[in-house]
Design an enzyme around this catalytic site. Sequence first.
Site, PDB file in Angstrom:
ATOM      1  N   ARG A  85      59.444 -57.883  26.188  1.00  0.00           N
ATOM      2  CA  ARG A  85      59.027 -56.567  25.710  1.00  0.00           C
ATOM      3  C   ARG A  85      57.519 -56.388  25.847  1.00  0.00           C
ATOM      4  NH1 ARG A  85      60.813 -54.754  19.746  1.00  0.00           N
ATOM      5  NH2 ARG A  85      59.212 -56.296  19.161  1.00  0.00           N
ATOM      6  N   LYS A 184      55.383 -51.368  22.295  1.00  0.00           N
ATOM      7  CA  LYS A 184      54.742 -51.703  21.014  1.00  0.00           C
ATOM      8  C   LYS A 184      53.214 -51.589  21.143  1.00  0.00           C
ATOM      9  CE  LYS A 184      55.972 -54.778  17.194  1.00  0.00           C
ATOM     10  NZ  LYS A 184      56.559 -53.730  16.355  1.00  0.00           N
ATOM     11  N   GLU A 220      63.567 -42.815  14.348  1.00  0.00           N
ATOM     12  CA  GLU A 220      63.423 -44.096  13.664  1.00  0.00           C
ATOM     13  C   GLU A 220      62.498 -43.953  12.476  1.00  0.00           C
ATOM     14  OE1 GLU A 220      61.740 -47.093  16.201  1.00  0.00           O
ATOM     15  OE2 GLU A 220      60.232 -45.763  17.019  1.00  0.00           O
TER      16      GLU A 220
END
Length: 337
Positions: A85, A184, A220
């Site tokens: 990721r 992220k 989210e």
Amino acid sequence: MVIEYANVNWDGLGFGLTPTDYMYIMNCSKGQKFSQGTLTRFGKTEMNPSSGILNYGQGLIEGLKAYRTRNERILLFRPEENAMRMQMGAERMCMSSPTIEQFVNAVKQIVHSNRRWVPPPGKGTMYIRPLLMGNGPDLGVAPASEYTFVTYASPVGNYHKGALNLVVEEKFRRATPGGTGGVKAITNYAIIYKPISEAKAKGFTDVLFLDAVTGKYVEEASTSNIFVVKENVISTPPTNGTILPGITRKSIIEIARVLGYQVEERAILVEELFDAEEVFCTGTAVVVNPVNSITYQDKRTEYKRGVGTVGQKLYEILTGIQSGCIEDEMGWTVELD
């Protein structure tokens, strides 16, 4: 074997920074590969004031945990997923990134060198924070000329304490199509401080964000993915570029399908929250956290929690694998040598 533990009040752990002994640092120049990293005492690092992370937010974070088992083994949970990721995020942010092997090795070294800070079984976990940042002496708006990868760790307890009560955020948006919501990036976080602060001032635990295009669909929470359960069908919004592809989210979907549940990754209208039976959040920090209530346009809806719920069953299996209490048939855990 006598286990040495750090001098910590393990029963009083919250989710905050407890400085440990060592951090791990690697460097590279733009277009080059990262060099061999080094362990150094945890502390301050020097940074050029014109660095990309300070001026333009060119940075990525990751988060994963180390777990101490009842027989004193230390386990990592799917660290290669975090490594991949970060690579995906680095490509989006035009950054050099460590290889998967370098990332996992850094995590192993930081846990091994700080192993006395891994909490006793049942008392918490060690949270590991890899950080990739543009760190060159640059001024123009362009990818940095140098990059630094730092990994540090801290023992932690629960992220949320008490019942989880969410409020749907109707004014602010977390991410937009084509942006960085699916990686992220550090820039994803400061922008949510204001809605979170406003929600907490009204007595809520966290906010639930809606999509930026229509404002009709659930996306989210501030630091976690969300799942909705109705008639034994588990639904969660798809990771289509505005939602972070959580590793806990991925693991819960896989466990649920092995157990025979129907899992749907689909757009969820906010009105569907009114007649859901269960709602729970997932993430490395929050694990699997049942939602007590969600408030939308002054209407509060409460949900099932605790023994017998789908969320509780999934929580017990996931944490059982992570803590070594359940055999890891999925091949997800990595034991520290």
